[in-house]
Scaffold this motif. Structure first.
Motif, PDB file in Angstrom:
ATOM      1  N   GLU A 185       0.827  -1.201   0.000  1.00 21.34           N
ATOM      2  CA  GLU A 185       0.000   0.000   0.000  1.00 21.34           C
ATOM      3  C   GLU A 185       0.871   1.266   0.000  1.00 21.34           C
ATOM      4  OE1 GLU A 185      -2.622   0.129   3.397  1.00 21.34           O
ATOM      5  OE2 GLU A 185      -3.058   2.246   2.988  1.00 21.34           O
ATOM      6  N   LYS A 186       1.871   1.273   0.859  1.00 25.29           N
ATOM      7  CA  LYS A 186       2.765   2.436   0.944  1.00 25.29           C
ATOM      8  C   LYS A 186       3.525   2.604  -0.370  1.00 25.29           C
ATOM      9  CE  LYS A 186       2.487   3.355   5.491  1.00 25.29           C
ATOM     10  NZ  LYS A 186       2.730   4.485   6.365  1.00 25.29           N
ATOM     11  N   PHE A 187       4.002   1.497  -0.914  1.00 19.75           N
ATOM     12  CA  PHE A 187       4.765   1.547  -2.152  1.00 19.75           C
ATOM     13  C   PHE A 187       3.910   2.121  -3.277  1.00 19.75           C
ATOM     14  CE2 PHE A 187       6.071  -0.329  -6.206  1.00 19.75           C
ATOM     15  CZ  PHE A 187       7.378   0.142  -6.277  1.00 19.75           C
ATOM     16  N   ASP A 188       2.653   1.632  -3.379  1.00 18.77           N
ATOM     17  CA  ASP A 188       1.757   2.099  -4.442  1.00 18.77           C
ATOM     18  C   ASP A 188       1.498   3.598  -4.338  1.00 18.77           C
ATOM     19  OD1 ASP A 188       1.641  -0.459  -5.413  1.00 18.77           O
ATOM     20  OD2 ASP A 188      -0.284  -0.953  -4.468  1.00 18.77           O
ATOM     21  N   LYS A 189       1.444   4.099  -3.111  1.00 18.25           N
ATOM     22  CA  LYS A 189       1.211   5.531  -2.914  1.00 18.25           C
ATOM     23  C   LYS A 189       2.491   6.353  -3.023  1.00 18.25           C
ATOM     24  CE  LYS A 189      -2.423   5.114   0.571  1.00 18.25           C
ATOM     25  NZ  LYS A 189      -2.505   5.331   2.012  1.00 18.25           N
ATOM     26  N   GLY A 190       3.603   5.673  -3.238  1.00 18.78           N
ATOM     27  CA  GLY A 190       4.883   6.379  -3.316  1.00 18.78           C
ATOM     28  C   GLY A 190       5.374   6.849  -1.961  1.00 18.78           C
ATOM     29  N   GLU A 191       4.888   6.194  -0.892  1.00 12.33           N
ATOM     30  CA  GLU A 191       5.311   6.587   0.460  1.00 12.33           C
ATOM     31  C   GLU A 191       6.450   5.705   0.962  1.00 12.33           C
ATOM     32  OE1 GLU A 191       1.867   6.517   2.979  1.00 12.33           O
ATOM     33  OE2 GLU A 191       0.824   8.002   1.749  1.00 12.33           O
ATOM     34  N   GLU A 192       7.104   6.181   2.014  1.00 16.95           N
ATOM     35  CA  GLU A 192       8.180   5.405   2.632  1.00 16.95           C
ATOM     36  C   GLU A 192       7.601   4.180   3.341  1.00 16.95           C
ATOM     37  OE1 GLU A 192      11.722   6.206   2.755  1.00 16.95           O
ATOM     38  OE2 GLU A 192      10.923   7.323   1.049  1.00 16.95           O
ATOM     39  N   PRO A 193       8.261   3.055   3.278  1.00 14.26           N
ATOM     40  CA  PRO A 193       7.768   1.872   3.992  1.00 14.26           C
ATOM     41  C   PRO A 193       7.872   2.065   5.512  1.00 14.26           C
ATOM     42  CG  PRO A 193       9.920   1.444   3.026  1.00 14.26           C
ATOM     43  CD  PRO A 193       9.507   2.798   2.556  1.00 14.26           C
ATOM     44  N   ASP A 194       7.056   1.329   6.261  1.00 14.49           N
ATOM     45  CA  ASP A 194       7.215   1.326   7.717  1.00 14.49           C
ATOM     46  C   ASP A 194       8.485   0.557   8.042  1.00 14.49           C
ATOM     47  OD1 ASP A 194       4.873   2.736   8.343  1.00 14.49           O
ATOM     48  OD2 ASP A 194       3.667   0.932   8.011  1.00 14.49           O
ATOM     49  N   ILE A 195       9.316   1.158   8.883  1.00 16.85           N
ATOM     50  CA  ILE A 195      10.633   0.564   9.115  1.00 16.85           C
ATOM     51  C   ILE A 195      10.767   0.018  10.524  1.00 16.85           C
ATOM     52  CG2 ILE A 195      11.887   1.923   7.428  1.00 16.85           C
ATOM     53  CD1 ILE A 195      12.711   3.796   9.694  1.00 16.85           C
ATOM     54  N   LEU A 196      11.777  -0.806  10.678  1.00 10.30           N
ATOM     55  CA  LEU A 196      12.071  -1.376  11.976  1.00 10.30           C
ATOM     56  C   LEU A 196      13.561  -1.144  12.212  1.00 10.30           C
ATOM     57  CD1 LEU A 196      10.657  -3.364  14.110  1.00 10.30           C
ATOM     58  CD2 LEU A 196      12.017  -5.114  13.024  1.00 10.30           C
ATOM     59  N   ASP A 197      13.953   0.087  12.342  1.00  8.60           N
ATOM     60  CA  ASP A 197      15.375   0.297  12.620  1.00  8.60           C
ATOM     61  C   ASP A 197      15.581   1.627  13.302  1.00  8.60           C
ATOM     62  OD1 ASP A 197      16.264   1.062   9.167  1.00  8.60           O
ATOM     63  OD2 ASP A 197      15.296   2.248  10.718  1.00  8.60           O
ATOM     64  N   LYS A 198      16.834   2.033  13.369  1.00  7.42           N
ATOM     65  CA  LYS A 198      17.181   3.163  14.224  1.00  7.42           C
ATOM     66  C   LYS A 198      17.459   4.430  13.422  1.00  7.42           C
ATOM     67  CE  LYS A 198      21.623   1.229  13.953  1.00  7.42           C
ATOM     68  NZ  LYS A 198      22.929   1.581  13.914  1.00  7.42           N
ATOM     69  N   GLU A 199      16.954   4.469  12.177  1.00  7.90           N
ATOM     70  CA  GLU A 199      17.148   5.657  11.354  1.00  7.90           C
ATOM     71  C   GLU A 199      16.664   6.911  12.075  1.00  7.90           C
ATOM     72  OE1 GLU A 199      18.453   6.577   8.135  1.00  7.90           O
ATOM     73  OE2 GLU A 199      19.520   4.820   8.869  1.00  7.90           O
ATOM     74  N   PHE A 200      15.640   6.712  12.897  1.00  7.04           N
ATOM     75  CA  PHE A 200      15.051   7.840  13.596  1.00  7.04           C
ATOM     76  C   PHE A 200      16.091   8.560  14.450  1.00  7.04           C
ATOM     77  CE2 PHE A 200      14.682   6.899  18.044  1.00  7.04           C
ATOM     78  CZ  PHE A 200      14.034   7.980  18.622  1.00  7.04           C
ATOM     79  N   PHE A 201      17.082   7.816  14.936  1.00  4.62           N
ATOM     80  CA  PHE A 201      18.088   8.431  15.798  1.00  4.62           C
ATOM     81  C   PHE A 201      19.007   9.356  15.001  1.00  4.62           C
ATOM     82  CE2 PHE A 201      22.145   8.225  18.265  1.00  4.62           C
ATOM     83  CZ  PHE A 201      21.701   8.994  19.329  1.00  4.62           C
ATOM     84  N   ARG A 202      19.381   8.920  13.815  1.00  6.64           N
ATOM     85  CA  ARG A 202      20.182   9.807  12.952  1.00  6.64           C
ATOM     86  C   ARG A 202      19.403  11.091  12.686  1.00  6.64           C
ATOM     87  NH1 ARG A 202      24.450   7.615   9.706  1.00  6.64           N
ATOM     88  NH2 ARG A 202      23.975   9.022   8.002  1.00  6.64           N
ATOM     89  N   GLY A 203      18.112  10.922  12.433  1.00  5.21           N
ATOM     90  CA  GLY A 203      17.244  12.072  12.199  1.00  5.21           C
ATOM     91  C   GLY A 203      17.244  13.004  13.405  1.00  5.21           C
ATOM     92  N   TRP A 204      17.101  12.413  14.585  1.00 12.30           N
ATOM     93  CA  TRP A 204      17.082  13.205  15.818  1.00 12.30           C
ATOM     94  C   TRP A 204      18.408  13.946  15.990  1.00 12.30           C
ATOM     95  CZ3 TRP A 204      19.907  13.496  20.323  1.00 12.30           C
ATOM     96  CH2 TRP A 204      19.340  14.247  21.358  1.00 12.30           C
ATOM     97  N   LEU A 205      19.517  13.248  15.737  1.00 15.13           N
ATOM     98  CA  LEU A 205      20.834  13.884  15.870  1.00 15.13           C
ATOM     99  C   LEU A 205      20.975  15.053  14.905  1.00 15.13           C
ATOM    100  CD1 LEU A 205      23.280  10.854  16.198  1.00 15.13           C
ATOM    101  CD2 LEU A 205      22.911  12.635  17.905  1.00 15.13           C
ATOM    102  N   MET A 206      20.473  14.842  13.698  1.00 15.76           N
ATOM    103  CA  MET A 206      20.596  15.901  12.703  1.00 15.76           C
ATOM    104  C   MET A 206      19.753  17.113  13.099  1.00 15.76           C
ATOM    105  SD  MET A 206      21.031  13.323   9.548  1.00 15.76           S
ATOM    106  CE  MET A 206      20.731  14.235   8.062  1.00 15.76           C
ATOM    107  N   GLU A 207      18.625  16.845  13.758  1.00 17.62           N
ATOM    108  CA  GLU A 207      17.816  17.966  14.275  1.00 17.62           C
ATOM    109  C   GLU A 207      18.596  18.768  15.309  1.00 17.62           C
ATOM    110  OE1 GLU A 207      14.060  16.567  15.836  1.00 17.62           O
ATOM    111  OE2 GLU A 207      13.661  15.527  13.935  1.00 17.62           O
ATOM    112  N   GLN A 208      19.501  18.092  16.023  1.00 18.22           N
ATOM    113  CA  GLN A 208      20.346  18.794  16.993  1.00 18.22           C
ATOM    114  C   GLN A 208      21.568  19.402  16.285  1.00 18.22           C
ATOM    115  OE1 GLN A 208      18.733  18.358  20.072  1.00 18.22           O
ATOM    116  NE2 GLN A 208      17.469  17.059  18.751  1.00 18.22           N
ATOM    117  N   ALA A 209      21.539  19.388  14.967  1.00 14.12           N
ATOM    118  CA  ALA A 209      22.628  19.919  14.152  1.00 14.12           C
ATOM    119  C   ALA A 209      23.915  19.131  14.331  1.00 14.12           C
ATOM    120  CB  ALA A 209      22.863  21.406  14.430  1.00 14.12           C
ATOM    121  N   PHE A 210      23.805  17.842  14.711  1.00 14.55           N
ATOM    122  CA  PHE A 210      25.000  17.002  14.823  1.00 14.55           C
ATOM    123  C   PHE A 210      25.053  16.052  13.645  1.00 14.55           C
ATOM    124  CE2 PHE A 210      27.304  13.170  16.104  1.00 14.55           C
ATOM    125  CZ  PHE A 210      28.486  13.719  16.579  1.00 14.55           C
ATOM    126  N   MET A 211      26.136  16.163  12.878  1.00 18.87           N
ATOM    127  CA  MET A 211      26.274  15.251  11.741  1.00 18.87           C
ATOM    128  C   MET A 211      27.636  14.575  11.759  1.00 18.87           C
ATOM    129  SD  MET A 211      24.194  17.256   8.781  1.00 18.87           S
ATOM    130  CE  MET A 211      24.425  15.955   7.599  1.00 18.87           C
TER     131      MET A 211
END
Ligand SMILES: Nc1ncnc2c1ncn2[C@@H]1O[C@H](COP(=O)(O)OP(=O)(O)OP(=O)(O)O)[C@@H](O)[C@H]1O
Ligand SMILES: [Mg+2]
Length: 316
Positions: free
Chosen positions: A241-267
């Motif tokens: 369903e997500k693929f057909d709509k061109g949306e990101e798949p539901d994930i099971l990993d820690k990508e969210f943490f990289r995102g959070w770090l980047m929000e803190q301007a840490f790369m």
């Protein structure tokens, strides 16, 4: 699912690193403290609770080491008849005793879907490890066939680079017959992992395996297998369903943490930001959840002082 209070109580009971010099020669990886006993052809892998991102250790996550060690050993167990592996024993929730091997200096990356670095290269019209994927693929689409895109395995701090099968063989990095055996193992392991995951409503999207030679010249699977650190997982029943709509798949990993770090301007450069307790707890919950979905078993946290327990279990 684990009680949040247990995670909270253990925020200060994590394993950052060990210094068991009596165990052997220490190689500290990003996640594991490895003690090498050359004369015994053994390697003691102690999974720490270190969480790294952008190649730096950022913080520790309660039970992460135990979770990773136990996920890996869950799969080593289940796949031992498909491909021999390095495990000798698991004397402690955080510890694996393994056969010390001569690792092949390549990482066997295997993909069922086009995403991540392969997608980025494909979008630019580039081949990946010498493989030209068919035209017209969409982001996150299932590949017409499972594809191995090997990469070099470089020393700490140097980025791994894709390399083709032909280059590996022509440059003598791995002998042709050995490479073919490894390839066969990879396809079988990945197929087994995909089928097993499907029963738990998961897609094993891609992963990397490492292999090496034992002292007896046996080709074995080393390092880790189908952990959240070495694999990408998507949720199966929402994928289409997500693929057909061109949306990101539901994930099971820690990508969210990289995102959070980047929000803190840490790369990756400069001072590491303080990681709030609720973020560490959230990450721990995600790791526990991953463990439980992947294995289909309830996670049972090993309580008490980790170092003392390891010492006891290893007779140190
Ligand atoms: N049985 C084995 N024999 C020899 N080396 C092994 C074996 N199992 C794992 N290794 C190596 O031990 C290390 C495991 O530690 P860890 O996973 O923390 O390292 P890492 O940071 O991923 O390491 P690296 O940066 O070297 O890839 C890896 O370098 C892996 O290749
Ligand atoms: Mg590793």
């Amino acid at each position: 699912m684990i009680d949040k209070e247990i995670l909270k109580e253990n925020l200060n009971n994590t394993l950052l690193e060990t210094n068991f010099s009596q165990l052997g020669e220490l190689y500290r990886g990003k996640v594991r403290d490895n003690y090498i006993q050359k004369y015994k052809n053994k390697r003691i892998l102690i999974a720490s609770d270190r969480l790294s991102a952008f190649d730096r250790v950022i913080t520790t996550i309660p039970f992460k080491g135990q979770l990773l060690n136990q996920v890996s050993n869950f799969w080593f167990d289940k796949t031992a008849d498909i491909a021999p592996n390095h495990v000798i024993g698991v004397p402690d929730p955080n510890v694996t005793i393994a056969k010390e091997c001569k690792p092949f200096p390549i990482e066997m990356v295997v993909r069922g879907y086009i995403t991540g670095s392969a997608w980025r290269a494909y979008k630019k019209g580039e081949a990946v490890s010498g493989i030209k994927f068919p035209e017209g693929l969409k982001k996150h689409q299932k590949l017409p066939e499972t594809t191995i895109t090997p990469s070099t395995k470089e020393e700490k701090g140097i980025h791994d680079e894709p390399i083709s099968r032909e280059e590996i063989i022509e440059q003598g990095i791995v002998d042709k017959d050995v490479y073919e055996q490894v390839e066969e193992y990879v396809y079988k392991l990945f197929e087994f992992g995909q089928n097993y995951c499907a029963k738990n409503n998961l897609i094993l999207v891609d992963c990397k395996y490492e292999f090496g030679l034992t002292a007896d010249d046996e080709i074995v699977l080393i390092d880790e297998i189908h952990t959240p650190d070495a694999s990408r997982f998507w949720i199966l029943d929402t994928y289409q369903e997500k693929f057909d709509k061109g949306e990101e798949p539901d994930i099971l990993d820690k990508e969210f943490f990289r995102g959070w770090l980047m929000e803190q301007a840490f790369m990756g450069d400069g001072e590491i930001p303080d990681i709030p307790d609720d973020i560490r707890i959230e990450l721990a919950q995600r790791y526990v959840k991953s463990y439980e979905i992947i294995t289909g078993k309830e996670f049972s946290p090993a309580l008490g002082n980790i170092k003392e327990r390891i010492k006891k279990n290893l007779n140190l």
